[in-house]
Design an enzyme around this catalytic site. Structure first.
Site, short mmCIF file in Angstrom:
data_model
loop_
_atom_site.label_atom_id
_atom_site.label_comp_id
_atom_site.label_asym_id
_atom_site.label_seq_id
_atom_site.Cartn_x
_atom_site.Cartn_y
_atom_site.Cartn_z
N ASP A 200 91.13 50.50 -64.28
CA ASP A 200 90.84 49.67 -65.45
C ASP A 200 89.33 49.59 -65.45
O ASP A 200 88.75 48.91 -64.58
CB ASP A 200 91.46 48.27 -65.31
CG ASP A 200 91.20 47.44 -66.54
OD1 ASP A 200 90.05 47.46 -67.03
OD2 ASP A 200 92.12 46.77 -67.03
N HIS A 201 88.70 50.30 -66.36
CA HIS A 201 87.24 50.46 -66.21
C HIS A 201 86.50 49.12 -66.33
O HIS A 201 85.35 49.02 -65.92
CB HIS A 201 86.70 51.52 -67.16
CG HIS A 201 86.55 51.08 -68.58
ND1 HIS A 201 87.60 51.05 -69.46
CD2 HIS A 201 85.47 50.67 -69.29
CE1 HIS A 201 87.17 50.62 -70.64
NE2 HIS A 201 85.88 50.39 -70.56
N LYS A 205 82.71 47.17 -64.35
CA LYS A 205 81.52 46.62 -65.02
C LYS A 205 80.84 45.62 -64.11
O LYS A 205 81.50 44.79 -63.48
CB LYS A 205 81.92 45.94 -66.34
CG LYS A 205 82.39 46.93 -67.42
CD LYS A 205 82.67 46.23 -68.72
CE LYS A 205 83.37 47.13 -69.71
NZ LYS A 205 82.48 47.95 -70.53
N GLU A 239 85.36 44.29 -80.64
CA GLU A 239 84.69 45.57 -80.92
C GLU A 239 84.38 45.65 -82.40
O GLU A 239 85.18 45.19 -83.22
CB GLU A 239 85.61 46.73 -80.56
CG GLU A 239 85.95 46.81 -79.10
CD GLU A 239 86.77 48.05 -78.82
OE1 GLU A 239 86.17 49.05 -78.43
OE2 GLU A 239 87.99 48.01 -79.01
N HIS A 263 92.50 45.20 -69.85
CA HIS A 263 91.15 44.67 -69.70
C HIS A 263 91.10 43.13 -69.80
O HIS A 263 90.53 42.45 -68.95
CB HIS A 263 90.20 45.25 -70.74
CG HIS A 263 90.26 46.74 -70.85
ND1 HIS A 263 90.43 47.56 -69.76
CD2 HIS A 263 90.18 47.58 -71.91
CE1 HIS A 263 90.42 48.82 -70.15
NE2 HIS A 263 90.29 48.86 -71.45
C1 BG6 Z 1 89.38 51.50 -73.85
C2 BG6 Z 1 90.21 51.42 -75.10
O1 BG6 Z 1 90.18 51.28 -72.71
O2 BG6 Z 1 88.37 50.51 -73.87
C3 BG6 Z 1 89.33 51.58 -76.34
O3 BG6 Z 1 91.20 52.44 -75.10
C4 BG6 Z 1 88.18 50.61 -76.30
O4 BG6 Z 1 90.10 51.40 -77.53
C5 BG6 Z 1 87.46 50.67 -74.95
O5 BG6 Z 1 87.29 50.94 -77.35
C6 BG6 Z 1 86.43 49.56 -74.83
O6 BG6 Z 1 85.68 49.75 -73.66
P1 BG6 Z 1 84.18 49.22 -73.55
O7 BG6 Z 1 83.78 49.54 -72.14
O8 BG6 Z 1 83.39 49.95 -74.59
O9 BG6 Z 1 84.25 47.76 -73.83
#
Ligand code: BG6
Length: 512
Positions: A200-201, A205, A239, A263
């Protein structure tokens, strides 16, 4: 060659966090994520001298691509997407050990070729090299890849002290509870849990990790961190972008699956969990699972805990943008939500009665993620609001992105000969204190997986617990079709339904 600048975060790091000789294999090597995130992350790790001396990168994909072309694609990805400019010496070190193997994901022969390719690398290195398989493909081929890693012997269990092979798996980790269980089962038939790194990226962060440091490295928060002092918590992941070119994926996913289940819920878990016994992977993940399990089932129906909506045409940054249903590749009668808000109650001693509000959406006014912890109001005995005192509740906000930092709303006296008050903000900004060139999430996560540190990855039971919470919502929405789906103008903060969710408890969304 440019002189690599040392970031304060990196001082002393390489001494303590050395990765063993590694070959990283990327499945989905010509995909978008590889170009935007993975190759730049590997390049920046090389820039910071954090890759092991024996580091090999192998792309794997269906398309036959000569090694030289794959290297050029990677160099272009660095030029286009890396936070630092391409330095030919630094990239040259990685490029010298970058190769490509073509094969299908369901083709055993392709994996056998990959296995002999890795053996040949080991032959040149003169010792065993750990393999880190990065599955960055559409989810439809996850199962085939895992099965083939098993049958080719590449993903076999290794009973030594360190695992010989590891697998990183990108989201989406399942589409609901059943599919997540199935995927865990497939992974478990080839790998031990300790070899699996579910990404989960958001956990990579800097600010998300700082949330843990703020909570557990400062003594002032813990005494206040409970229902006696905290009134409510709001988590926003907004977003400004629309669905873009990802209609095919997004139509099957929607906001709840794409952003909330993973997230946003991770941000909640880190905010609400009990202090872990240590900063070790299992201790931390145990606490996250525990708090997720304490969340009460979500109430569905007209006065329930959830709201969903799709963006309609509107104005963003002075430009008119189309509504979701008019975007390319989207069905005119699509029932996919681009915004979701949810009210959660955590049924434990610490949080009983404190609502947690989560919201996320596309085409909101700006890209901003924050966690806002709102404290209870002081008793109005000394400065009663009816006497014109402008008093705001104290709010601690973790600004996850952009403009990363921490803010606190306090009430202060306006200078002057009478006593009047005004809310003021005390803030700490990352960029001011540490400089702005902080590592990207994927740098940290790729390095951690190479080292074998699972702290910032999702454990199998954690993924299932989170899906368990949201699967009834997904099923309910599916059965409702478009009934109850609201619209919000692109460039606004979401539908009226999201406001009603908070108003029902006497709250309102704050403007991040
Ligand atoms: C991804 C989603 O996991 O996270 C995208 O699939 C989203 O839809 C993105 O835009 C948002 O990541 P960040 O790091 O730009 O907030």
């Amino acid at each position: 060659m440019v002189e690599p600048e040392r970031h304060p975060f990196l001082e002393g790091l390489s001494k303590h966090r050395g990765a063993p000789p590694t070959v990283v294999v990327i499945f989905g090597a010509s995909g978008d994520l590889t170009a935007r995130k993975l190759i730049p992350a590997i390049y920046n790790l090389s820039y910071d001298n954090l890759l092991p001396a024996e580091f090999h990168l192998v792309g794997y994909g269906r398309k036959p691509i000569p090694d030289e072309e794959f290297r050029s694609m990677a160099a272009k990805a660095i030029k286009d997407f890396s936070r630092r400019e391409l330095d030919s010496d630094i990239w040259g070190r990685v490029a010298a050990n970058t190769t490509y193997v073509s094969g299908g994901y369901d083709e055993k022969a392709g994996f056998d070729r990959l296995a002999s390719h890795i053996r040949a690398i080991e032959g040149r290195v003169g010792s065993e090299v750990q393999s880190l398989f990065y599955i960055s493909t559409p989810p439809s081929v996850f199962e085939s890849i895992i099965a083939n890693l098993g049958s080719s012997g590449l993903g076999g269990r290794y009973l030594g002290q360190t695992h010989h092979s590891k697998v990183i798996i990108e989201k989406p980790f399942g589409m609901d509870l059943d599919s997540a269980r199935l995927l865990n089962g497939t992974l478990g038939s080839v790998f031990e849990e300790g070899q699996v790194y579910r990404i989960d990226h958001y956990l990579g962060k800097e600010t998300v990790q700082d949330l843990l440091v703020q909570r557990f490295a400062n003594a002032i928060f813990e005494p206040l961190w409970n229902r006696n002092y905290i009134d409510s918590v709001q988590i926003t992941v907004a977003e400004d972008q629309g669905v873009g070119t990802r209609a095919g994926y997004y139509e099957q996913s929607g906001c709840l699956r794409d952003m909330i289940q993973n997230h946003t819920t991770q941000l909640l878990a880190l905010t609400a969990m009990e202090p872990p016994g240590s900063f070790e992977a299992e201790a931390l993940r145990d606490e996250k699972v525990k708090v997720l399990k304490a969340i009460e089932p979500v109430a569905l129906g007209p006065d329930g805990d959830v709201a969903r909506a799709q963006y309609a045409a509107g104005m963003l940054a002075g430009k008119s943008v189309p509504g979701y249903l008019d975007e390319q590749g989207i069905a005119r009668d699509s029932a996919t939500e681009t915004f979701a808000a949810i009210r959660l109650s955590i049924n434990n001693w610490r949080w009983h009665g404190v609502p947690f509000y989560l919201r996320s959406g596309k085409r909101l006014p700006r890209r901003v993620s924050e966690i806002a912890v709102q404290f209870k109001r002081p008793p109005g005995t000394i400065f009663p609001s009816k006497d014109g005192f402008n008093l705001a509740p104290n709010t601690l906000s973790f600004q996850i992105q952009p403009d990363e930092g921490l803010g606190m709303v306090l009430n202060a006296k306006i200078p002057g000969l009478e006593t009047r008050t005004q809310p003021v903000k005390m803030s700490f900004r990352y960029a001011t204190t540490f400089g702005s060139n902080t590592p990207e999430a994927y740098e940290r996560l790729v390095l951690d997986a190479m080292i074998g540190d699972g702290t910032l990855f999702i454990r199998g039971d954690e993924a299932e617990t989170s899906w368990g919470l949201y699967t009834p919502v997904l099923q309910f929405w599916k059965s409702e079709g478009r009934r109850g789906m609201e619209a919000y103008a692109a460039g606004s903060w979401g539908p009226a339904a999201a406001d009603r969710l908070l108003a029902a408890r006497g709250h309102a969304w704050r403007q991040p």
